[in-house]
Write a protein that holds these residues in place. Structure first.
Motif, mmCIF file in Angstrom:
data_model
loop_
_atom_site.group_PDB
_atom_site.id
_atom_site.type_symbol
_atom_site.label_atom_id
_atom_site.label_comp_id
_atom_site.label_asym_id
_atom_site.label_seq_id
_atom_site.Cartn_x
_atom_site.Cartn_y
_atom_site.Cartn_z
ATOM 1 N N GLY A 66 0.814 -1.199 0.000
ATOM 2 C CA GLY A 66 0.000 0.000 0.000
ATOM 3 C C GLY A 66 0.852 1.255 0.000
ATOM 4 O O GLY A 66 2.076 1.220 -0.156
ATOM 5 N N ARG A 67 0.180 2.387 0.205
ATOM 6 C CA ARG A 67 0.897 3.657 0.192
ATOM 7 C C ARG A 67 1.861 3.767 1.360
ATOM 8 O O ARG A 67 2.959 4.315 1.234
ATOM 9 N N TRP A 124 5.948 4.466 0.897
ATOM 10 C CA TRP A 124 6.616 5.686 1.374
ATOM 11 C C TRP A 124 7.640 5.388 2.462
ATOM 12 O O TRP A 124 8.701 6.001 2.491
ATOM 13 N N PHE A 175 -2.589 2.878 -9.076
ATOM 14 C CA PHE A 175 -2.255 4.268 -8.774
ATOM 15 C C PHE A 175 -3.463 5.112 -8.378
ATOM 16 O O PHE A 175 -3.309 6.077 -7.632
ATOM 17 N N THR A 176 -4.635 4.773 -8.870
ATOM 18 C CA THR A 176 -5.819 5.530 -8.453
ATOM 19 C C THR A 176 -6.356 5.004 -7.132
ATOM 20 O O THR A 176 -6.677 5.783 -6.219
ATOM 21 N N SER A 177 -6.440 3.694 -7.010
ATOM 22 C CA SER A 177 -6.908 3.091 -5.763
ATOM 23 C C SER A 177 -5.778 2.806 -4.786
ATOM 24 O O SER A 177 -6.041 2.287 -3.689
ATOM 25 N N THR A 178 -4.534 3.107 -5.188
ATOM 26 C CA THR A 178 -3.324 2.890 -4.370
ATOM 27 C C THR A 178 -3.236 1.453 -3.856
ATOM 28 O O THR A 178 -2.767 1.205 -2.755
ATOM 29 N N SER A 179 -3.711 0.510 -4.645
ATOM 30 C CA SER A 179 -3.563 -0.907 -4.325
ATOM 31 C C SER A 179 -2.533 -1.476 -5.293
ATOM 32 O O SER A 179 -2.871 -2.073 -6.325
ATOM 33 N N PHE A 180 -1.263 -1.257 -4.968
ATOM 34 C CA PHE A 180 -0.198 -1.606 -5.892
ATOM 35 C C PHE A 180 -0.109 -3.110 -6.121
ATOM 36 O O PHE A 180 0.159 -3.560 -7.238
#
Length: 337
Positions: free
Chosen positions: A79-80, A84, A300-305
Motif C-alpha cells: 500500500g501507500r 513511502w 495508482f488511483t486506488s493505491t492498491s499496488f
C-alpha cells in the motif's frame, strides 16, 4: 667388389639415433596439434555467447528484475504506507488473485479487451492485406510514393497522432462531424463521440488501425514479392480465376508471414494503453478501461499496488500462450533454429 655386388647391396642403412634426440619439432607439433584445434574450437563456440552477454545482462536488468518484483509484489499487500516508508509489505498469498478473479468487473474488462483486440486485428490484417495486394498492381513510382506515405505515418509519434485524431473527432470543429453533417444534416454538428463507449471505441480503433497498417502492408508486400510469378501465370493459363490463383498459389506462400504478423498484432492490440489514455485526456472513464488501464487504475488511483501488479501478471499469463504460438511459427519458417 664388383659393380653388380654394389647394386645388390642396396642403399646404406643409417645409424640408429639416440631416442632422446629422435623427437623432432614436427613430431611435437603433430602431437599437440589436435589439442590446439580442440582449444580453438572451444573458443570459437564460446565467442557467440560472449558477444551476446551484454545484451543478456541488459535484458535481465530491464525485464527480468521488474518481472521478479512484480511476481513478489502480487503475493503481498503493498500500500501507500509501505511504499513511502520502505517497510516490507505483509504476505497475503493468493488473496490478490482470488479477489481479482472473483470480481465481475475484472471479467467485463477482460471481455472488453478481447473484443477490442479482435476488431482491431481483423481490420488491420484485412485492410493491410488488401493494400499489399494493390501495391503489386501499381507502377513503380506510385508504389514508392505509397511506401513513403506509409513509412511517414508509421514514424509519427503516438502523441502527435492522438492529437490529430482528437481534433478530427472534436465535437465543435472536428473534420468527421463536418463531413457527416454535409451528408446527413447540420444536426450532427456538436456531436460528442465519447458519450457512447461504442462510438468512442470506434475512434480509438481508427487510431490503432491507422498506426498498425504500415507495418502490416510493408511486411506482407515483402512476402508477396516471394511468390513465383511463373506459378501464378501457369494457374491462370490453366483456367483458374483471380481468386483461385490467390487461394491456391499466393496464399500458401504468404500464410506463414501473415500468421506471424497477425500474432504480433494480437499481442500489441491486447496491450493498447497510450491511444486510449491520450484520446480520453489522461483520465479514461471506467467504460473505456482495458486490462492495461484497469491495472494502472487499481495500482495508482486506488493505491492498491499489489492488486495492480496481480492484474498485470494475469495479463502476462494470458499473452504467454500467444507468445508461445508466435515462437512456434518462427521455428516452422526457419527463422529460429
Amino acid at each position: 667388389m664388383t659393380a653388380a655386388d654394389t647394386k645388390a647391396a642396396g642403399p646404406p642403412v643409417p645409424a640408429p639415433r639416440d631416442p632422446q634426440v629422435s623427437a623432432t619439432p614436427s613430431s611435437v607439433e603433430a602431437g599437440t596439434g589436435p589439442r590446439k584445434q580442440k582449444r580453438q574450437r572451444k573458443k570459437g563456440e564460446l565467442l557467440p555467447y560472449l558477444l551476446i552477454l551484454p545484451a543478456i545482462v541488459a535484458i535481465a536488468a530491464v525485464y527480468l528484475y521488474p518481472l521478479g518484483k512484480t511476481v513478489i509484489m502480487s503475493f503481498q499487500d503493498m500500500g501507500r504506507r509501505e511504499l513511502w516508508t520502505g517497510e516490507s509489505a505483509p504476505w497475503v498469498g493468493l488473496d490478490q488473485f482470488t479477489n481479482i478473479l472473483g470480481d465481475s468487473e475484472f471479467w467485463w474488462v477482460t471481455l472488453r479487451t478481447v473484443v477490442f483486440m479482435a476488431v482491431c486485428v481483423t481490420l488491420t490484417m484485412g485492410i493491410g492485406l488488401l493494400i499489399s495486394l494493390l501495391m503489386r498492381r501499381l507502377t513503380t513510382w506510385v508504389r514508392l510514393v505509397l511506401t513513403f506515405a506509409l513509412i511517414a505515418a508509421w514514424s509519427m509519434p503516438l502523441m502527435v497522432a492522438a492529437s490529430v485524431f482528437r481534433f478530427m473527432a472534436d465535437s465543435d470543429y472536428g473534420l468527421i462531424n463536418t463531413l457527416i453533417a454535409k451528408v446527413v444534416g447540420e444536426d450532427w454538428l456538436g456531436h460528442n463521440w465519447y458519450l457512447d463507449p461504442i462510438q468512442g471505441f470506434s475512434i480509438i480503433t481508427l487510431l490503432v488501425v491507422w498506426g498498425a497498417i504500415p507495418f502490416v502492408v510493408v511486411t506482407l508486400y515483402a512476402a508477396l514479392t516471394q511468390v513465383p510469378k511463373e506459378l501464378e501465370e501457369a494457374a491462370s493459363l490453366d483456367g483458374a480465376s483471380s481468386y483461385g490463383v490467390y487461394k491456391y498459389v499466393t496464399w500458401p506462400v504468404i500464410k506463414p508471414v501473415f500468421t506471424m504478423v497477425a500474432t504480433l498484432s494480437v499481442i500489441w492490440d491486447f496491450n493498447v494503453f497510450g491511444q486510449i489514455w491520450l484520446l480520453r485526456g489522461n483520465k479514461p472513464e471506467p467504460e473505456y478501461e482495458t486490462l492495461g488501464l484497469y491495472s494502472y487504475s487499481k495500482a495508482f488511483t486506488s493505491t492498491s499496488f499489489s492488486q495492480g501488479t496481480a492484474i498485470a501478471l494475469i495479463t502476462v499469463i494470458l499473452l504467454s500462450g500467444v507468445a508461445v504460438y508466435y515462437l512456434r511459427q518462427l521455428m516452422k519458417t526457419g527463422e529460429v533454429e
